[in-house]
Design a protein around this motif. Sequence first.
Motif, short mmCIF file in Angstrom:
data_model
loop_
_atom_site.label_atom_id
_atom_site.label_comp_id
_atom_site.label_asym_id
_atom_site.label_seq_id
_atom_site.Cartn_x
_atom_site.Cartn_y
_atom_site.Cartn_z
N TYR A 1 0.83 -1.21 0.00
CA TYR A 1 0.00 0.00 0.00
C TYR A 1 0.86 1.26 0.00
O TYR A 1 0.59 2.20 -0.76
CB TYR A 1 -0.93 -0.02 1.23
N ARG A 2 1.90 1.26 0.81
CA ARG A 2 2.77 2.45 0.87
C ARG A 2 3.47 2.67 -0.46
O ARG A 2 3.63 3.82 -0.92
CB ARG A 2 3.79 2.29 1.99
N GLY B 1 0.85 8.56 7.09
CA GLY B 1 -0.29 8.75 7.98
C GLY B 1 -1.44 7.81 7.67
O GLY B 1 -2.01 7.17 8.57
N THR B 2 -1.81 7.71 6.38
CA THR B 2 -2.91 6.81 6.03
C THR B 2 -2.53 5.35 6.26
O THR B 2 -3.37 4.53 6.65
CB THR B 2 -3.30 7.02 4.56
N THR C 1 0.65 3.86 -3.12
CA THR C 1 -0.02 5.15 -2.88
C THR C 1 0.93 6.33 -2.89
O THR C 1 0.48 7.47 -3.08
CB THR C 1 -0.75 5.13 -1.52
N ALA D 1 1.57 11.94 3.80
CA ALA D 1 0.21 11.45 3.62
C ALA D 1 0.20 9.93 3.51
O ALA D 1 -0.68 9.25 4.05
CB ALA D 1 -0.41 12.08 2.37
N THR D 2 1.19 9.40 2.81
CA THR D 2 1.29 7.93 2.70
C THR D 2 1.51 7.30 4.06
O THR D 2 0.85 6.31 4.41
CB THR D 2 2.44 7.56 1.75
N ILE E 1 -1.58 17.78 -0.58
CA ILE E 1 -1.25 16.35 -0.54
C ILE E 1 -0.11 16.05 -1.50
O ILE E 1 0.77 15.24 -1.21
CB ILE E 1 -2.52 15.52 -0.88
N PHE F 1 -0.40 9.70 -4.49
CA PHE F 1 -0.45 10.99 -3.80
C PHE F 1 0.45 12.02 -4.48
O PHE F 1 0.17 13.23 -4.43
CB PHE F 1 -0.03 10.82 -2.34
N CYS G 1 -3.02 4.55 9.94
CA CYS G 1 -4.43 4.40 10.31
C CYS G 1 -5.00 3.08 9.81
O CYS G 1 -5.74 2.38 10.53
CB CYS G 1 -5.23 5.57 9.75
N ILE G 2 -4.65 2.72 8.57
CA ILE G 2 -5.10 1.42 8.05
C ILE G 2 -4.49 0.29 8.85
O ILE G 2 -5.16 -0.72 9.17
CB ILE G 2 -4.75 1.30 6.56
#
Length: 957
Positions: A528-529, A554-555, A532, A551-552, A544, A536, A558-559
């Motif tokens: 994912y990192r 932080g999201t 994304t 942003a990568t 962003i 981004f 959270c995921i």
Amino acid sequence: AGFSTALSQTPSISSISSEGRQDLQVNQLETQIWIKPDMQKTDVDFSEILNAIQEIAKDVNIFFDELEGVNSPSKDDDSLLHHGNLTSTSDDASRLEVVGEEVPDKNKTNGLYFRDGKCRIDYILVYRKSNPQTEKREVFERNIRAEGLQMEKESSLTNSDIIFVKLHAPWEVLGKYAELMNVRMPFRRKIYYLHRRYKFMNRIEKQISRFRGWLPRKPMKLDKETLPDLEENDCYTAPFSQQRIHHFIIHNKDTFFNNATRSRIVHHILQRVKYEEGKNKIGLNRLLSNGSYEAAFPLHEGSYRSKNSIKTHGAENHRHLLYECWASWGVWYKYQPLDLVRRYFGEKIGLYFAWLGWYTGMLFPAAFIGLFVFLYGVTTLNHCQVSKEVCQATDIIMCPICDKYCPFMRLSDSCIYAKVTHLFDNGATVFFAVFMAVWATVFLEFWKRRRAVIAYDWDLIDWEEEEEEIRPQFEAKYSKKERMNPISGKPEPYQAFADKCSRLIVSASGIFFMICVVIAAVFGIVIYRVVTVSTFAAFKWALIRNNSQVATTGTAVCINFCIIMLLNVLYEKVALFLTNLEQPRTESEWENSFTLKMFLFQFVNLNSSTFYIAFFLGRFTGHPGAYLRLINRWRLEECHPSGCLIDLCMQMGIIMVLKQTWNNFMELGYPLIQNWWTRRKLRQEYGTQGKTSFPQWEKDYNLQPMNAYGLFDEYLEMILQFGFTTIFVAAFPLAPLLALLNNIIEIRLDAYKFVTQWRRPLASRAKDIGIWYGILEGIGILSVITNAFVIAVTSDFIPRLVYAYKYGPCAGQGEAGQKCMVGYVNASLSVFLVSDFENRSEPTSNGSEFSGSPLKYCRYRDYRDPPHSPVPYGYTLQFWHVLAARLAFIIVFEHLVFCIKHLISYLIPDLPKDLRDRMRREKYLIQEMMYEAELERLQKERKERKKNGKSYHNEWP
């Protein structure tokens, strides 16, 4: 002969005392008595000691009730089944009646007594009339009455199908089983002695005490006037014996055994009562598991609220007192009343809150030093040469951090990240890492001393756990194979060694598979990192797009947190399945096995992504033109130009805050919502006054039961927090501060939950915190290793040190100040020829926006040769120097810290010296007290025989 027999039957005695009261001068004596711990009996004039003890006993008004114990013959297993009338009744010939005493009307209406207002309810059983297990209940209740317990039934006011069975233990039953269970009870008030002191020291102490009187009171101490005098804390104790009942302090038989002890005795009886013919058809737990009874619990001691102020009218009961002095938010800054917690909830829960309070108190120095490290970074921010060079590097163009869509960027664009990194990665970080490693050892060593004092105060020194019962599941599985128990001498089910090994292998395979699931989840986060960061970078929003890497991160965090919480639910079910698959023999073995699995699962689940960011992110990416790719497709993620430490800080900060917030909500918010919903339904049916008129058993039944795993969730939450506080503390010095703030709230949340939202748990005993101490020691060892790697690998501490001493302006001068770091940023960046980019990684922009013409060169973080060197992009000598320094630092740091840890462990004894002396001194005094008591009794019997005309020639004394 009679006296020697009495002495041989005298049980081993230990004592308990309030914390901090080690010495107390006896004012009734005109002269002081000095006793050395190692004094021999031949050095003491026994007549003086006995006379002094007798005078003190008269002054403190100690009296004994002369009663004779009645020993009932023990029943075998087959005689536990009795056939008789099943009509519920509360009348019994053995009930203690008080002649001429009127029963208060309050006892009849407060829901704590039988209908007659005399018999206190010690235990509650709940079942439904519609339940088909009627025959088992009838036999079980018949056998309960055969054991001497009194019973009264009453239907629920809200549901006629629900029946409450109220149980009361008379004095004879309590005395009989207290003796069988070795319940320790107070038998003589404590006598404290002062060692000889000089007049000069006495004068100094008087002046100091006078000076303290001018100072304000300690705000954290509880008001002694609001706390009841816990009598057993100021008395010597001994295992209760009906034959020597005259030794014990019995003011009132109804209050001699407190409510927690009465409930524990009743529960002990219920666990050993048969409900059906058969060898294994015994115990309340089996009836709860097969649904014969819906619930079983002791009662709370009334309401925790009162219309009157506790300061003017006093506490209504111990529950009210605990709420006002412990669970109320207004006393968050005060010490916990641990003695009262122990008296109400038992030693096991008391030890948990004692450990939690000790851990919270020890976090104060760690939080203060961590905050100092952070503030040191803030104050030295403007003097940091590295961040200055980063912010002023407008002419240094960095290579893109992802394929195609990521643009070239100036190094000065990462100025903010460089400054934030300095807040956590500065000159004080290494000192803080060493301090936290030592702190973890000091915390554990001093907890052992604190636990020893608590065990002494709570009379747990000589306590040993009873032989545990075999789990019903184990009995059902292995009932065909039996062998003799070496302790009890009775046949019991036996599990073959081959069967046990095969089950352990399957369980270990399941654990390994679940760890692989965690690794797969981390692998998914990595993908994912990687994906994304490009998305981004091409985002239409400039905020962003310019901060695509943050942003990568932080999201992704959270995921990752959501995946952690989902997997925790799965892990609990898997751990439960694997533990049951192992078929542990006893409940403690089952609990230890389940605890180890759950901790291992949750620890790996919570920290796996943190380990990836700390030790793998940006380490194996290759270099521009020759990037390493995942499945030959996705380019591995690189660190920010300011380093990877900012990613690790974000990971720890977000996970720690979200995890603690979620845990606090689930611990208190969920029971609050459930209890609110129950009260709302009752108000709709019975009005606002209906709830207040319910008896206590109805109110407690509507509360939430304690967790099925006991204190497991509470301990697990704190142990995982301890891991976050110690393992990666070098990357996030504010972790102890966040843990401290959370724990201050956690103590009151847990206290509020136990007092107001949960049914009263059974008061059980324990000597320590069990397997959790070994887990804490393992985390302490792991923290040394991880912090060494964080400093050496993740942070830039070692590269800066190597540059300062070897390559900087101060090379060879033995200095490493800020002036020696001039040129460090340029020396840590390598040069890349833009034309050497691969086709799939070549950026869409040619960088002409920086200089008006296409860029020829860009920079990247690494120690490699320039493109025109004989070996293009090969490692430089500085790289090998940095690598060697990192390995050397890890070895030196680990050996140094481990040596300090072992030295501290060796220097700090597990038992405080003053506690050891008190134990020796009081053991000696107790022996003399028992000698005096037996001598006095025998002399009284001799006088009575002489008075009655009965004398024997060979009697003694």
